[in-house]
Design an enzyme around this catalytic site. Structure first.
Site, PDB file in Angstrom:
ATOM      1  N   HIS A   4       0.794  -1.233   0.000  1.00  0.00           N
ATOM      2  CA  HIS A   4       0.000   0.000   0.000  1.00  0.00           C
ATOM      3  C   HIS A   4       0.822   1.277   0.000  1.00  0.00           C
ATOM      4  CE1 HIS A   4      -2.544  -3.217   1.664  1.00  0.00           C
ATOM      5  NE2 HIS A   4      -3.486  -2.648   0.951  1.00  0.00           N
ATOM      6  N   GLY A  89      -4.093  13.725  15.931  1.00  0.00           N
ATOM      7  CA  GLY A  89      -5.492  13.568  15.546  1.00  0.00           C
ATOM      8  C   GLY A  89      -6.428  14.307  16.473  1.00  0.00           C
ATOM      9  N   THR A  90      -7.703  14.086  16.239  1.00  0.00           N
ATOM     10  CA  THR A  90      -8.720  14.704  17.092  1.00  0.00           C
ATOM     11  C   THR A  90      -9.377  13.632  17.949  1.00  0.00           C
ATOM     12  OG1 THR A  90     -10.378  14.472  15.361  1.00  0.00           O
ATOM     13  CG2 THR A  90      -9.225  16.588  15.485  1.00  0.00           C
ATOM     14  N   GLU A 179     -11.205   8.300  20.417  1.00  0.00           N
ATOM     15  CA  GLU A 179     -10.750   8.447  19.033  1.00  0.00           C
ATOM     16  C   GLU A 179     -10.795   7.055  18.426  1.00  0.00           C
ATOM     17  OE1 GLU A 179      -7.906   6.249  19.663  1.00  0.00           O
ATOM     18  OE2 GLU A 179      -6.681   7.595  18.464  1.00  0.00           O
ATOM     19  N   ASP A 204     -14.490  17.915  19.950  1.00  0.00           N
ATOM     20  CA  ASP A 204     -15.871  17.958  20.419  1.00  0.00           C
ATOM     21  C   ASP A 204     -15.918  17.382  21.826  1.00  0.00           C
ATOM     22  OD1 ASP A 204     -15.415  15.511  18.462  1.00  0.00           O
ATOM     23  OD2 ASP A 204     -16.846  14.850  19.967  1.00  0.00           O
TER      24      ASP A 204
HETATM   25  N1  HPA Z   1     -15.707   9.699  18.357  1.00  0.00           N
HETATM   26  C1  HPA Z   1     -14.710   9.041  17.752  1.00  0.00           C
HETATM   27  N2  HPA Z   1     -13.660   9.648  17.262  1.00  0.00           N
HETATM   28  C2  HPA Z   1     -13.594  10.986  17.362  1.00  0.00           C
HETATM   29  C3  HPA Z   1     -14.594  11.720  17.966  1.00  0.00           C
HETATM   30  C4  HPA Z   1     -15.701  11.038  18.501  1.00  0.00           C
HETATM   31  O1  HPA Z   1     -16.632  11.647  19.076  1.00  0.00           O
HETATM   32  N3  HPA Z   1     -14.244  13.039  17.905  1.00  0.00           N
HETATM   33  C5  HPA Z   1     -13.068  13.080  17.261  1.00  0.00           C
HETATM   34  N4  HPA Z   1     -12.655  11.844  16.946  1.00  0.00           N
END
Ligand code: HPA
Length: 235
Positions: A4, A89-90, A179, A204
């Site tokens: 990949h 990441g978030t 996450e 969030d």
């Molecule tokens: N759930 C899963 N992954 C995420 C979220 C979430 O609410 N916010 C950012 N990454």
């Protein structure tokens, strides 16, 4: 060249930043790295190698979720000799002490994934960050005057959960945020004797329902990427 990743041998640095989104990898390459060159375009999963403060660093997307990350990280570790991996990441906050825009250094990663149940024949492995990278990230964040929390996260296989309250159990046991990738990253790094860390920004909050705007996520992402770059080149 792996299944990949089309990079030539030696084209990927020993230290790599791993955002989920390949466009974030491109953002880092174009705005933060010097002399960045593209090493992968397979499936649009952009990867680049350049320099940060004079040291060679790579950046590549992983896609969303543990199965996608697992494919790329397996190949980076097995075929390209990568030694240090930092996910940027978030996450979604589970706890009041983690406000939106807050930074988490993920010390460990719980999971609802079946992957490690299969790997460890029904027993429970504890995916953990590299202490070396974690302590360097904490020092780099302090030097940059950035606040952060250190603690466990949940790497979930489901973004849209059938049970909307399921997160509260994890929250009660001190899990800071959710996450979808770090448990597999930490497990694979351990298997191959490499170092891994996830640096996450809360996009969030499941506690307050608050969401950040796209512009805020971009600014937050840049700060987090700079912190990750300082960490990955630290001696
Ligand atoms: N759930 C899963 N992954 C995420 C979220 C979430 O609410 N916010 C950012 N990454």
């Amino acid at each position: 060249m792996s299944i990949h990743i089309e990079a030539a041998p030696g084209a990927i640095a020993e230290g790599i930043l791993l955002p989920g989104d390949p466009l974030r990898a491109q953002f880092i390459a174009e705005n933060l790295l010097e002399d960045a060159t593209l090493f992968n375009r397979v499936r649009g999963m952009s990867g680049y190698t350049g320099t940060w403060k004079g040291k060679r660093v790579s950046v590549m997307g992983t896609g969303m979720g543990q199965p996608s990350l697992s494919i790329y990280v397996n190949e980076l570790l097995r075929e390209y000799g990568v030694k240090r991996l930092i996910r940027v990441g978030t996450c979604g906050s589970f706890r009041e002490e983690l406000p939106v825009r807050g930074i988490v250094l993920a010390m460990s990663a719980c999971t609802d994934s079946g992957a490690n149940r299969q790997r460890f024949r029904g027993m429970d492995y504890a995916p953990s960050a590299s202490w070396s990278l974690l302590s360097k990230a904490a020092a780099a964040a302090a030097a940059r005057g950035e606040r952060f929390l250190v603690g466990p996260v949940l790497s979930s296989d489901q973004f849209y959960n059938e049970d909307g309250d399921a997160w509260k159990l994890w929250a009660r046991f001190g899990v800071l945020a959710v996450e979808m990738e770090s448990a597999e990253l930490y497990t694979l790094a351990a298997k191959y004797g490499a170092e891994a860390l996830a640096i996450l920004t809360a996009s969030d909050s499941l506690v307050s329902g608050e969401l950040t705007s796209a512009a805020e996520r971009q600014t937050g992402f840049r700060k987090m990427a700079e912190l990750a770059l300082d960490t990955i080149i630290a001696d």
